[in-house]
Design an enzyme around this catalytic site. Sequence first.
Site, mmCIF file in Angstrom:
data_model
loop_
_atom_site.group_PDB
_atom_site.id
_atom_site.type_symbol
_atom_site.label_atom_id
_atom_site.label_comp_id
_atom_site.label_asym_id
_atom_site.label_seq_id
_atom_site.Cartn_x
_atom_site.Cartn_y
_atom_site.Cartn_z
ATOM 1 N N LYS A 1 2.325 -2.916 6.488
ATOM 2 C CA LYS A 1 2.667 -2.780 5.064
ATOM 3 C C LYS A 1 4.143 -2.399 4.896
ATOM 4 C CE LYS A 1 -1.409 -3.800 3.307
ATOM 5 N NZ LYS A 1 -1.626 -5.021 2.497
ATOM 6 N N SER B 1 0.858 -1.186 0.000
ATOM 7 C CA SER B 1 0.000 0.000 0.000
ATOM 8 C C SER B 1 0.890 1.231 0.000
ATOM 9 C CB SER B 1 -0.869 0.014 1.271
ATOM 10 O OG SER B 1 -1.497 1.262 1.451
ATOM 11 N N TYR C 1 -1.820 -0.790 10.420
ATOM 12 C CA TYR C 1 -1.861 -1.076 8.977
ATOM 13 C C TYR C 1 -0.569 -0.604 8.314
ATOM 14 C CZ TYR C 1 -3.706 -1.089 4.159
ATOM 15 O OH TYR C 1 -3.912 -1.319 2.810
HETATM 16 P P1 NAP Z 1 -11.224 -6.085 0.415
HETATM 17 O O1 NAP Z 1 -12.196 -5.872 -0.688
HETATM 18 O O2 NAP Z 1 -11.582 -5.781 1.812
HETATM 19 O O3 NAP Z 1 -10.682 -7.569 0.285
HETATM 20 C C1 NAP Z 1 -9.818 -8.124 1.241
HETATM 21 C C2 NAP Z 1 -9.466 -9.526 0.797
HETATM 22 O O4 NAP Z 1 -8.591 -10.094 1.774
HETATM 23 C C3 NAP Z 1 -10.686 -10.407 0.676
HETATM 24 O O5 NAP Z 1 -10.555 -11.252 -0.444
HETATM 25 C C4 NAP Z 1 -10.645 -11.220 1.960
HETATM 26 O O6 NAP Z 1 -11.224 -12.483 1.749
HETATM 27 C C5 NAP Z 1 -9.144 -11.342 2.192
HETATM 28 N N1 NAP Z 1 -8.805 -11.566 3.590
HETATM 29 C C6 NAP Z 1 -8.929 -10.715 4.633
HETATM 30 N N2 NAP Z 1 -8.534 -11.295 5.766
HETATM 31 C C7 NAP Z 1 -8.141 -12.547 5.435
HETATM 32 C C8 NAP Z 1 -7.630 -13.640 6.161
HETATM 33 N N3 NAP Z 1 -7.441 -13.580 7.493
HETATM 34 N N4 NAP Z 1 -7.330 -14.792 5.511
HETATM 35 C C9 NAP Z 1 -7.524 -14.874 4.178
HETATM 36 N N5 NAP Z 1 -8.001 -13.871 3.424
HETATM 37 C C10 NAP Z 1 -8.313 -12.720 4.053
HETATM 38 O O7 NAP Z 1 -9.928 -5.210 0.151
HETATM 39 P P2 NAP Z 1 -9.058 -4.914 -1.141
HETATM 40 O O8 NAP Z 1 -9.084 -3.461 -1.326
HETATM 41 O O9 NAP Z 1 -9.363 -5.801 -2.270
HETATM 42 O O10 NAP Z 1 -7.638 -5.274 -0.508
HETATM 43 C C11 NAP Z 1 -6.745 -6.199 -1.070
HETATM 44 C C12 NAP Z 1 -5.334 -5.793 -0.659
HETATM 45 O O11 NAP Z 1 -5.036 -4.520 -1.213
HETATM 46 C C13 NAP Z 1 -5.141 -5.673 0.857
HETATM 47 O O12 NAP Z 1 -3.893 -6.212 1.223
HETATM 48 C C14 NAP Z 1 -5.142 -4.174 1.073
HETATM 49 O O13 NAP Z 1 -4.409 -3.806 2.217
HETATM 50 C C15 NAP Z 1 -4.511 -3.690 -0.197
HETATM 51 N N6 NAP Z 1 -4.789 -2.300 -0.509
HETATM 52 C C16 NAP Z 1 -6.078 -1.872 -0.702
HETATM 53 C C17 NAP Z 1 -6.297 -0.527 -0.985
HETATM 54 C C18 NAP Z 1 -7.673 0.036 -1.222
HETATM 55 O O14 NAP Z 1 -7.817 1.258 -1.250
HETATM 56 N N7 NAP Z 1 -8.704 -0.773 -1.412
HETATM 57 C C19 NAP Z 1 -5.214 0.353 -1.089
HETATM 58 C C20 NAP Z 1 -3.938 -0.126 -0.883
HETATM 59 C C21 NAP Z 1 -3.743 -1.453 -0.610
HETATM 60 P P3 NAP Z 1 -12.253 -13.170 2.815
HETATM 61 O O15 NAP Z 1 -13.169 -12.109 3.291
HETATM 62 O O16 NAP Z 1 -12.886 -14.265 1.999
HETATM 63 O O17 NAP Z 1 -11.358 -13.721 3.873
#
Ligand code: NAP
Length: 253
Positions: free
Chosen positions: A159, A142, A155
């Site tokens: 990261k 991130s 967080y």
């Molecule tokens: P999201 O829609 O909340 O999805 C999170 C994903 O992580 C889901 O597929 C969830 O699957 C999985 N997950 C969470 N806890 C878990 C666990 N204990 N074991 C296995 N799987 C788990 O968020 P997203 O935005 O797609 O995020 C994906 C990645 O991108 C994350 O690492 C996040 O930090 C990073 N990121 C996101 C943003 C943003 O703005 N959205 C920005 C920078 C970085 P289940 O619910 O099925 O477990």
Amino acid sequence: MGILTGKVALVTGGGRGIGRAIALALAEAGAAVAITGRDAARLDATRAELAGHGVAALALPCDVADSAAVGRAFAEARAQLGPISILVNNAGITASVKFAEMDDATWDRIMRVNAAGPFYCCRAAVPDMIAGGWGRIINIASYAGLSGIAYSSAYSASKHALIGLTRSLALELGRAGVRANAICPGWVETDMVHDAVANIVAKTGRAEADARASMLALAGQQRMIAPEEVAAVALRLAGPEGDAVNGQALTIE
Ligand code: NAP
């Protein structure tokens, strides 16, 4: 034939959001894909979408913070699809908490999912990659891994740890044909952002549009990024264009 035909990918958190978009991009490029996550029904729905690209696809319910469960999931993926050559550490969680009010459980959970989870997965995948003389580790970090974030200390710390892991693996495994890179998005339009917007609205009483505008105030492009845009970068890192890229933390914001 796609550019990834013959490769086997595992994407953590592949059922929805950024992970789903990446898994679909890898499948479209010809890779067999295993996805993990906790929500079995959602994983199964995405698995069907992956199979629609004509590749082998596997849904493996697994909490990435559980070392033994990760070991079992990788063993199953290897048994059904073959050695893992592409690992995408995408699963992640966050929490908006004032630092002085951070409790042990919240800190520990975020560090376990976002930092220990990728460690468990890399440890499980790297022997396959070394044995095959080719591997790609793509860690979804991130912007918070490169900069501090108020009210998101756990967080941001998790990261930063993930980027440190990425850079260390790049140095240790480069000669074995393994590349390790991190992608560092700003705000991406997923459930994580929807939760963050709802949290600001609930805590401040601001309108949703104002909440979104405040989140984007420091973003380079002043817009939310689409999950597919992150997936496009991951695909380039996984394919031949990624051969020369190692140990980088690529920002998308
Ligand atoms: P999201 O829609 O909340 O999805 C999170 C994903 O992580 C889901 O597929 C969830 O699957 C999985 N997950 C969470 N806890 C878990 C666990 N204990 N074991 C296995 N799987 C788990 O968020 P997203 O935005 O797609 O995020 C994906 C990645 O991108 C994350 O690492 C996040 O930090 C990073 N990121 C996101 C943003 C943003 O703005 N959205 C920005 C920078 C970085 P289940 O619910 O099925 O477990």
